[in-house]
Design an enzyme around this catalytic site. Structure first.
Site, mmCIF file in Angstrom:
data_model
loop_
_atom_site.group_PDB
_atom_site.id
_atom_site.type_symbol
_atom_site.label_atom_id
_atom_site.label_comp_id
_atom_site.label_asym_id
_atom_site.label_seq_id
_atom_site.Cartn_x
_atom_site.Cartn_y
_atom_site.Cartn_z
ATOM 1 N N GLU A 152 -5.359 -10.299 -8.202
ATOM 2 C CA GLU A 152 -5.220 -9.199 -9.154
ATOM 3 C C GLU A 152 -4.544 -8.007 -8.478
ATOM 4 O O GLU A 152 -4.863 -7.683 -7.349
ATOM 5 C CB GLU A 152 -6.634 -8.801 -9.609
ATOM 6 C CG GLU A 152 -6.664 -7.803 -10.707
ATOM 7 C CD GLU A 152 -5.775 -8.193 -11.854
ATOM 8 O OE1 GLU A 152 -6.146 -9.118 -12.583
ATOM 9 O OE2 GLU A 152 -4.700 -7.599 -12.024
ATOM 10 N N ARG A 155 -4.791 -1.384 -10.719
ATOM 11 C CA ARG A 155 -5.327 -0.186 -10.067
ATOM 12 C C ARG A 155 -6.418 0.415 -10.916
ATOM 13 O O ARG A 155 -6.268 0.478 -12.148
ATOM 14 C CB ARG A 155 -4.217 0.874 -9.911
ATOM 15 C CG ARG A 155 -3.110 0.457 -9.001
ATOM 16 C CD ARG A 155 -1.844 1.240 -9.267
ATOM 17 N NE ARG A 155 -1.271 0.928 -10.579
ATOM 18 C CZ ARG A 155 -0.177 1.474 -11.079
ATOM 19 N NH1 ARG A 155 0.460 2.396 -10.408
ATOM 20 N NH2 ARG A 155 0.286 1.130 -12.269
ATOM 21 N N GLU A 156 -7.503 0.864 -10.286
ATOM 22 C CA GLU A 156 -8.539 1.552 -11.048
ATOM 23 C C GLU A 156 -7.924 2.780 -11.697
ATOM 24 O O GLU A 156 -7.049 3.418 -11.128
ATOM 25 C CB GLU A 156 -9.679 1.990 -10.127
ATOM 26 C CG GLU A 156 -10.605 0.847 -9.791
ATOM 27 C CD GLU A 156 -11.840 1.310 -9.038
ATOM 28 O OE1 GLU A 156 -12.346 2.405 -9.323
ATOM 29 O OE2 GLU A 156 -12.283 0.556 -8.166
ATOM 30 N N GLY A 261 -9.213 5.569 -0.028
ATOM 31 C CA GLY A 261 -10.601 5.134 -0.120
ATOM 32 C C GLY A 261 -10.705 4.063 -1.185
ATOM 33 O O GLY A 261 -9.724 3.380 -1.483
ATOM 34 N N CYS A 264 -11.180 -1.239 -2.368
ATOM 35 C CA CYS A 264 -10.180 -2.266 -2.050
ATOM 36 C C CYS A 264 -9.553 -2.059 -0.679
ATOM 37 O O CYS A 264 -9.755 -2.879 0.214
ATOM 38 C CB CYS A 264 -9.116 -2.287 -3.136
ATOM 39 S SG CYS A 264 -9.822 -2.693 -4.739
ATOM 40 N N ARG A 331 -16.951 4.900 -4.257
ATOM 41 C CA ARG A 331 -17.124 4.007 -3.109
ATOM 42 C C ARG A 331 -16.029 4.294 -2.066
ATOM 43 O O ARG A 331 -14.852 4.349 -2.398
ATOM 44 C CB ARG A 331 -17.086 2.546 -3.558
ATOM 45 C CG ARG A 331 -18.326 2.175 -4.367
ATOM 46 C CD ARG A 331 -18.230 0.783 -4.901
ATOM 47 N NE ARG A 331 -17.120 0.631 -5.821
ATOM 48 C CZ ARG A 331 -16.759 -0.546 -6.349
ATOM 49 N NH1 ARG A 331 -17.411 -1.632 -6.036
ATOM 50 N NH2 ARG A 331 -15.747 -0.606 -7.201
HETATM 51 C C1 UGA Z 1 -5.417 -0.828 -5.002
HETATM 52 C C2 UGA Z 1 -3.981 -1.371 -5.247
HETATM 53 O O1 UGA Z 1 -3.112 -0.283 -5.538
HETATM 54 C C3 UGA Z 1 -3.967 -2.370 -6.405
HETATM 55 O O2 UGA Z 1 -2.659 -2.925 -6.541
HETATM 56 C C4 UGA Z 1 -4.969 -3.487 -6.099
HETATM 57 O O3 UGA Z 1 -5.045 -4.428 -7.176
HETATM 58 C C5 UGA Z 1 -6.356 -2.879 -5.884
HETATM 59 O O4 UGA Z 1 -6.303 -1.937 -4.792
HETATM 60 C C6 UGA Z 1 -7.313 -3.997 -5.558
HETATM 61 O O5 UGA Z 1 -7.118 -4.675 -4.550
HETATM 62 O O6 UGA Z 1 -8.213 -4.275 -6.364
HETATM 63 P P1 UGA Z 1 -6.971 1.032 -6.183
HETATM 64 O O7 UGA Z 1 -7.935 0.788 -5.062
HETATM 65 O O8 UGA Z 1 -7.458 1.076 -7.580
HETATM 66 O O9 UGA Z 1 -5.802 -0.098 -6.164
HETATM 67 O O10 UGA Z 1 -6.293 2.435 -5.891
HETATM 68 P P2 UGA Z 1 -4.866 3.005 -5.475
HETATM 69 O O11 UGA Z 1 -4.230 3.647 -6.631
HETATM 70 O O12 UGA Z 1 -4.079 1.980 -4.759
HETATM 71 O O13 UGA Z 1 -5.299 4.153 -4.450
HETATM 72 C C7 UGA Z 1 -6.042 3.828 -3.265
HETATM 73 C C8 UGA Z 1 -6.294 5.052 -2.440
HETATM 74 O O14 UGA Z 1 -5.093 5.500 -1.835
HETATM 75 C C9 UGA Z 1 -6.846 6.265 -3.199
HETATM 76 O O15 UGA Z 1 -7.898 6.827 -2.438
HETATM 77 C C10 UGA Z 1 -5.670 7.210 -3.316
HETATM 78 O O16 UGA Z 1 -6.048 8.550 -3.396
HETATM 79 C C11 UGA Z 1 -4.957 6.912 -2.006
HETATM 80 N N1 UGA Z 1 -3.510 7.240 -2.019
HETATM 81 C C12 UGA Z 1 -2.664 6.575 -2.851
HETATM 82 C C13 UGA Z 1 -3.026 8.184 -1.118
HETATM 83 O O17 UGA Z 1 -3.787 8.793 -0.326
HETATM 84 N N2 UGA Z 1 -1.672 8.446 -1.110
HETATM 85 C C14 UGA Z 1 -0.813 7.802 -1.931
HETATM 86 O O18 UGA Z 1 0.403 8.082 -1.845
HETATM 87 C C15 UGA Z 1 -1.320 6.845 -2.826
#
Ligand code: UGA
Length: 440
Positions: A152, A155-156, A261, A264, A331
């Site tokens: 999958e 993104r949340e 954070g 994932c 989390r």
């Molecule tokens: C992430 C992946 O983006 C999804 O493709 C994947 O399906 C999912 O994990 C999973 O394995 O289930 P998610 O954890 O929902 O999705 O969140 P992201 O939007 O990827 O953000 C992750 C973290 O990175 C957040 O804490 C966000 O604030 C941080 N982030 C994101 C940054 O610090 N800088 C950025 O430029 C982008």
């Protein structure tokens, strides 16, 4: 098609609701009675934009229902998704115990040709093991049971949209029947323009870990640049804009800040590193990505200390507690890691989040949670932006300055413009740019 989804966590529930939305008959299963009870009443157990409405709509249309595992709903299902948790063990390795349990318990209810789909994020080689377990339990169905890997990528906070309009659907299978079943299942999405990528099973499993690890690497690269920009007097937001305008690099996931954070990236990075080690390949780059990510919180603590000196007797307002905007998920939230560190330093920490306040409070009882941003800021000696909610970008700065005891802002997500903040009379600490340093 008749579809069963085992596990009604975030990915499981989104899978169940969206597959019913594209026309399949879906039953969602879980062994948690309370959760199933709530879902049977149409109540979604967590917040995700658009999910509650779609869930009610599909239940009313009769295409979606929920039941306890072991209820026999599996009988006759053509496709069974495994969306159970793969939490980290103490070593960082993914625990696959729930997956094996689900496989063994479901095996007894299988009655004919079935494709079991591994949706959970797992180390390469897991689908093959799943197949072995299922065939061992049901030697009478050896030719009827297929296993497919379908990682999958949603993104949340955007999960419903991502699931209904995925940019890619990845299917790893070992037989024409596995591929053919998944093509029929995803036909409505493929017809809508989503790209279907077909591979073998270990390739699909590894591609998921590789994707998350690479995104985390981009974030850590930006955060390391931020540390450097602060020392060089450069602006990391401009640096990554320049880099990102090269299509070979791309601008996405280069926002420096408090770090990544969620449930994932942190656990997948560790699990990927453990997998590499188990396969006999040392992959220190992954450890470096984690180390740099940890530095981001410490760098923010340093800025708060630079601004306030001793933190005992100081009240610090945190805007944003969720690990990212548009979710109530805390989390592995960098905001809570920061709150913990500030509490350790003796500060009073009061946080506000549009949705994640209650979850944050139960995760970190020492944190005070305010019900508005104003309440959090009132009388605080310093305000730190921890999550880039849109609401904070449009904060009434004059009002904020009036509420704060000292007009000090540490912008952990670069949501404000440094010049505007200066003009409004704030002492402004950005991340990787325009960072104020107290004269020592
Ligand atoms: C992430 C992946 O983006 C999804 O493709 C994947 O399906 C999912 O994990 C999973 O394995 O289930 P998610 O954890 O929902 O999705 O969140 P992201 O939007 O990827 O953000 C992750 C973290 O990175 C957040 O804490 C966000 O604030 C941080 N982030 C994101 C940054 O610090 N800088 C950025 O430029 C982008």
């Amino acid at each position: 098609m008749q579809v069963v989804v085992v596990g009604t966590g975030h990915v499981g529930l989104i899978t169940a609701v969206t597959l019913s939305a594209v026309g399949h008959d879906v039953v969602g299963l879980d062994d948690d009675e309370e959760k199933i009870g709530a879902l049977q009443q149409g109540v979604c157990p967590f917040f995700e934009p658009g999910l509650q409405g779609l869930l009610e709509q599909m239940m009313n249309a009769g295409r979606l229902r929920f039941d306890l595992e072991g209820s026999g709903a599996v009988k006759g299902a053509e496709v069974i998704f495994f969306c159970v948790g793969t939490p980290p063990r103490a070593s960082g390795e993914a625990s696959l115990v729930f997956l094996e349990r689900a496989a063994r318990s479901i095996a007894f209810s299988l009655s004919g040709p079935t494709v079991v789909v591994e949706k959970s994020t797992v180390p390469a080689g897991t689908a093959e093991r799943l197949l072995r377990v299922l065939r061992f339990e049901r030697p009478d169905l050896v030719d009827e049971i297929e296993v497919v890997s379908n990682p999958e990528f949603l993104r949340e906070g955007q999960a419903v949209e991502d699931a209904l309009h995925p940019d890619r659907i990845l299917v790893g299978a070992r037989s024409p029947r596995g591929f053919e079943t998944m093509r029929r299942l995803f036909e409505p999405l493929i017809r809508d323009g989503s790209r279907l990528i077909e591979t073998d099973m270990p390739t699909a499993e590894l591609a998921k870990h590789a994707s998350n690890a690479f995104l985390a690497l981009k974030i850590s690269f930006a955060n390391a640049l931020a540390r450097l920009c602060e020392r060089a007097g450069a602006d990391v937001t401009a640096v990554v804009d320049v880099m990102g305008s090269d299509p070979r690099i791309g601008r996405a996931f280069l926002d420096a800040g408090l770090g990544y954070g969620g449930f994932c990236f942190p656990k997948d990075l560790q699990a990927f590193e453990r997998l590499a080690a188990r396969l006999g390949y040392d992959f220190p780059l992954l450890r470096e990505v984690e180390r740099i990510n940890g530095e981001a919180v410490e760098a923010t603590v340093d800025k708060v200390k630079d601004a306030l000196w001793n933190l005992e007797d100081k009240r610090i307002a945190l805007l944003g507690l969720a690990f990212k905007p548009n979710t109530d998920d805390v989390r592995f939230s960098p905001a809570l890691a920061l709150a913990r560190r500030l509490l350790e330093e003796g500060a009073t920490v009061v946080g506000f989040d549009p949705w994640a306040g209650a979850n944050a409070k139960s995760e970190l009882p020492g944190l005070e949670v305010a019900s508005t941003a104003d309440d959090a800021m009132e009388g605080a000696h310093c305000m730190v932006v921890c999550t880039d909610w849109d609401d904070f970008r449009s904060l009434d700065l004059r009002r904020a300055r009036g509420l704060l005891a000292h007009p000090i802002v540490v912008d952990g997500r670069n949501v404000f413009d440094p010049d505007t903040m200066k003009a409004e009379g704030f002492v402004y600490y950005g991340t990787g740019r325009a960072t104020h340093r107290s004269p020592h």
